[in-house]
Write a protein that holds these residues in place. Structure first.
Motif, PDB file in Angstrom:
ATOM      1  N   TYR B  85       0.673  -1.293   0.038  1.00 14.59           N
ATOM      2  CA  TYR B  85      -0.069   0.056   0.070  1.00 14.59           C
ATOM      3  C   TYR B  85       0.834   1.173  -0.131  1.00 14.59           C
ATOM      4  N   LEU B  95      -5.088   8.284  -3.366  1.00 22.22           N
ATOM      5  CA  LEU B  95      -6.413   7.779  -4.174  1.00 22.22           C
ATOM      6  C   LEU B  95      -6.430   6.553  -4.516  1.00 22.22           C
ATOM      7  N   GLU B  98      -7.844   3.216  -3.566  1.00 20.32           N
ATOM      8  CA  GLU B  98      -8.999   2.466  -3.576  1.00 20.32           C
ATOM      9  C   GLU B  98      -8.955   1.111  -4.278  1.00 20.32           C
ATOM     10  N   ARG B  99      -8.046   1.109  -5.209  1.00 21.31           N
ATOM     11  CA  ARG B  99      -7.784  -0.126  -6.011  1.00 21.31           C
ATOM     12  C   ARG B  99      -7.843  -1.459  -5.000  1.00 21.31           C
ATOM     13  N   THR B 101      -8.990  -1.676  -1.875  1.00 16.60           N
ATOM     14  CA  THR B 101     -10.057  -1.923  -1.034  1.00 16.60           C
ATOM     15  C   THR B 101     -10.956  -3.329  -1.168  1.00 16.60           C
ATOM     16  N   GLN B 114     -10.782   3.269   3.421  1.00 16.63           N
ATOM     17  CA  GLN B 114     -11.967   4.023   2.624  1.00 16.63           C
ATOM     18  C   GLN B 114     -11.963   5.674   3.072  1.00 16.63           C
ATOM     19  N   HIS B 115     -11.930   5.727   4.568  1.00 11.06           N
ATOM     20  CA  HIS B 115     -11.613   6.995   4.952  1.00 11.06           C
ATOM     21  C   HIS B 115     -10.641   7.939   4.256  1.00 11.06           C
ATOM     22  N   VAL B 117      -9.260   7.266   1.338  1.00 10.92           N
ATOM     23  CA  VAL B 117      -9.571   7.385  -0.032  1.00 10.92           C
ATOM     24  C   VAL B 117     -10.421   8.516   0.027  1.00 10.92           C
ATOM     25  N   ASP B 118     -11.601   8.680   0.895  1.00  9.23           N
ATOM     26  CA  ASP B 118     -12.356   9.892   0.870  1.00  9.23           C
ATOM     27  C   ASP B 118     -11.908  10.978   1.243  1.00  9.23           C
TER      28      ASP B 118
END
Lengths: 258, 258, 258, 258, 258
Positions: B85, B95, B98-99, B101, B114-115, B117-118
């Motif tokens: 990662y 970002l 995301e791939r 997750t 996710q947080h 990425v968000d």
């Protein structure tokens, strides 16, 4: 070899044997009972298997070796080493510490020095070292926990054995000749549990805890020493910062801070 | 399947059975007494109902399953994942996480990723994750509390049963033939309570506590790893930050940090 | 009505009664002894009077009602409410929260909302709410302490009664007919103390402690939620910040964060 | 000489001797039993050897001397001294403190003053002194731990001896004349353990702990006082900062802060 | 006069006396035994002398007086006072508080107010007051410790006496007439220890601990109140900051914050 541990255990057993022999009508044979051994050793082992993972139990050997073998880094040597590192770092810069990494045996200190040579931020190094210390200390305490649980399960299964012995005796109460010996058997189980706890598990657990706190003082000196060197302290101040962790007696042996 | 737990429990019972059988005049029938079972199991169940809510008690099954089934995320796999990662985030930006997750199964790590990425602030994510850990740990400890209370109520109702047995026996003291057997019954209740505690509740509670601390180390690695990635650390530093939480033995198996 | 508490207490008593009745030669009359009641209930009451202030003891009724009556704010309702408040505050400003204060029943949350509407500094509100929580939690623990002390004084006075009974019996040892019954009386006092502790005080104290921790989770959600709204978080983030305090099971029931 | 400790120990022994003598049929000879001494003193010594390192045990003499000898720095003298130092530092600067280092006997305060004269940063000095205090306090507690363990091992080996005595007696149950005396012997071992604990180890450990907390108050006054002087406080404020650590009674004796 | 303490102690003794009298064949004379008193009271006193310094023991009288005399500052009066001070400080400045120092009786609050009038920095005052609170609380706990140790030494010497009684009895076992009465004597010592603990030392220690926490709430209100006034809060906010420390019940009696 930590003589105190060995001498303590042997002399404790010798005391009990002597006391049994000098008591009128006492002989060692009265204290050998196979069902009692079964209950105390078997029950304690069973409870340990349920209580810990196989991997943790397999580490008990290492824990015990530490209790019988005295080892450890001498604080006075460590202070002398740190004076030297501080001197080197002051005169030739932090990178010069690379030259001493060859002589450092302790992996914890070594990795701290290497991080410093690698140019990691002092805060990051402090954070890494303290995190490692926290988890190391928790792991040590869990190793000691096995001994503590032996010291707790031993007497518990001693009591279980006494209850078994009492039940059997009371169910055969009419057979008056059998009362004395079976009561003795019931009591021997508690005796086994108590000896397992007080001449093995509890004092060894305490010794390991003491050892661990001593080791933590040494490691704390390493963390504080490296931080002092990175912040550019003089060898004298580095020494001061390490000396305050030691008892006065040990400081006197070191002589006054130069 | 956590073999140690199963083997421990079965071998513990086998030890007690064997000890009863090899004791002269001992037989298993002496240790079966229905009023005693009533008192120990009934009393303990009653006290648990008063002590916990139905919802908490219903969770005991899940707690026990955890004690018998060994599971868990491998730390070495986790470190390898985090290197990946960190590499991805360095090369293609946060970002790009995301791939990955899709491949993450653990809901705790997934929600953290996710947080990230968000685009949530690193401090907010740390705060969310640590708050979740704190409450998770408190909930786990409350699940283990049920086992601990069984280990406490069991012997207590064992004692209550002994008092009942003694009272009945003493009220019928003139009937000398009845003394032995009723005393035996009185003692069996304490025996049941002790077995319930030391071959079931106490070691299982301790195993669950150990499991929970191991899980907390894994989760702490997730929190520290995500924070390191968000602060832009290199894969090497990310690995360093996670390795210090592991025992030296496990680090050696991982090989040197690359 | 917290059925578990009621069912637990009744079934516990039923178990003991049944066990007495199914034991050969056992009958309930053997377990009624007025001097023993005097010692256990009188002694415990006396010690409680010395231990607590009248005002604290008068609050025991309220503490007990809480143990038998299940109540409490639903976390899912609270999260839904906070989403709504967050939405309102975002669209129309913090002052718009005044409109919802009418529907809020919980005085703790209400006063927090009113402070926010009054324009108090978020830090001051956080400080006020957390201070209130700390003192609330300490007060709750002191209410539970009464039950814990009953669980401690009960068995203690049980033992005092046993000592009284034994002394009287031993002073009349020549009267052999009297031994059995007076010993029984001596033991009944300990029995009363144990029942008072293990089928009343200890499990109720534990239930109250559990209740209090659950309530503290709810209140913590209120503090965190209000802080999030004041710092302008979106309803989604507010929900996230509250969800992490809940067990995974409950979060699944809530569905994914919207 | 701490008279209270000496008077307490002697009067405690006198009480027990008197109670034995005034009990009908009691005489001191009944309470002398060599196997029992062997078990309690030998077992406790053995467990201590296993529990502590030789170096720690060798320090027990010093720990005990502290329990019997009352010593210590008077808080009122310390406050008067610090007023003087503060006055000097205000009028002639921190360096003028060098003149008073000759009169300071306490090595902890002396090294703090010397650091101040050497121009070390106040934060560094505070950090050095507090680190030293933390480790000093931990070392003291470990010295007291020896006494605490005597208070724990003593009764434990008393119980071991009782189990030995009971086993021997029960194995010889047919010899009815021997029951009484050998039971007495079994009980004397527990008696020895209890006396070792309650008239020696436990109260001395508590006294040492009390002494240590008193000493820590004095040392805290030194740290706070030096910090106040370095931050340039007036003698009056320095005195205020030290007085708040003292009980009201002692403050009244000092008179109002000048 | 704290009636609860007095009524509790007297009614506890009355209960035991009544229970002895209504038990068949029981009379109070059986419970008077001088060697037992010697052992329990003498031994406990001796251990206290070893455990505490003379000065600490001399303070026990004061500690006990506090347990029997109810006193203390009313929180509602304190809140009213602080509203007044806040009002005064807002309208006429902090210095105007000098006028109210004459009416303040509590030395802790008085010294805080005087510091404020003297113009000390709010942070310094907070620090002084909190330091004083910490040391005050530690001193109170040490005063209570005397009672706790009586509650621990009492039963311990009760057990020592029982061991003495048992040894004497067993050494005279052939004299069958003597068994009963001397056993009774042995048990009376434990009875004395238990009564000393559970109808005197333990509940009084707990009451003192409760009192101390209540006093700490009041003192915390003083610290928080003074800080609020110094930071220029309005009387309404000052009141809010103090109210949150009180139980809801007490807040309702105060009426809504004005």
């Amino acid at each position: 070899m930590d003589l105190a541990t060995v001498v303590g255990m042997l002399s404790g057993i010798a005391c009990l044997v002597a006391a049994i022999l000098i008591t009128p009508r006492g002989n060692l044979g009265m204290f050998v009972d196979y069902p009692s051994m079964f209950i105390v050793l078997g029950g304690t082992t069973a409870a340990l298997l349920m209580n810990f993972s196989i991997r943790e139990l397999a580490g008990l050997g290492r824990v015990l070796r530490n209790a019988f073998v005295s080892r450890g880094i001498s604080p006075s040597q460590l202070i002398a080493d740190f004076r030297r590192y501080a001197d080197l770092a002051r005169r030739e810069g932090i990178l010069a510490l690379e030259r001493v990494t060859g002589e450092v045996k302790d992996p914890f200190l070594l990795s701290g020095l290497q991080h410093a040579v690698d140019g990691l931020d002092p805060d990051v190094i402090q954070d890494l070292m303290r995190t490692e210390l926290d988890y190391m200390s928790a792991r040590h305490e869990r190793g000691v926990k096995i001994l503590r649980q032996i010291g707790s399960y031993g007497p518990s299964f001693g009591m279980v054995g006494t209850l078994i012995g009492l039940t059997i005796m009371l169910a055969n109460l009419k057979d008056i000749d059998a009362i004395g010996p079976s009561m003795a058997v019931a009591i021997i189980t508690t005796f086994y549990g108590a000896v397992l706890a007080y001449l093995f598990a509890v004092p060894l657990a305490e010794k390991m805890t003491n050892r661990n706190s001593e080791e933590m003082v040494i490691r704390e000196m390493m963390v504080k020493g490296l931080a002092a060197i990175q912040s550019g302290d003089s060898p004298r101040v580095v020494e001061q910062k390490l000396r305050v962790l030691l008892p006065p007696r040990m400081r006197e042996q070191l002589g006054p801070a130069r």
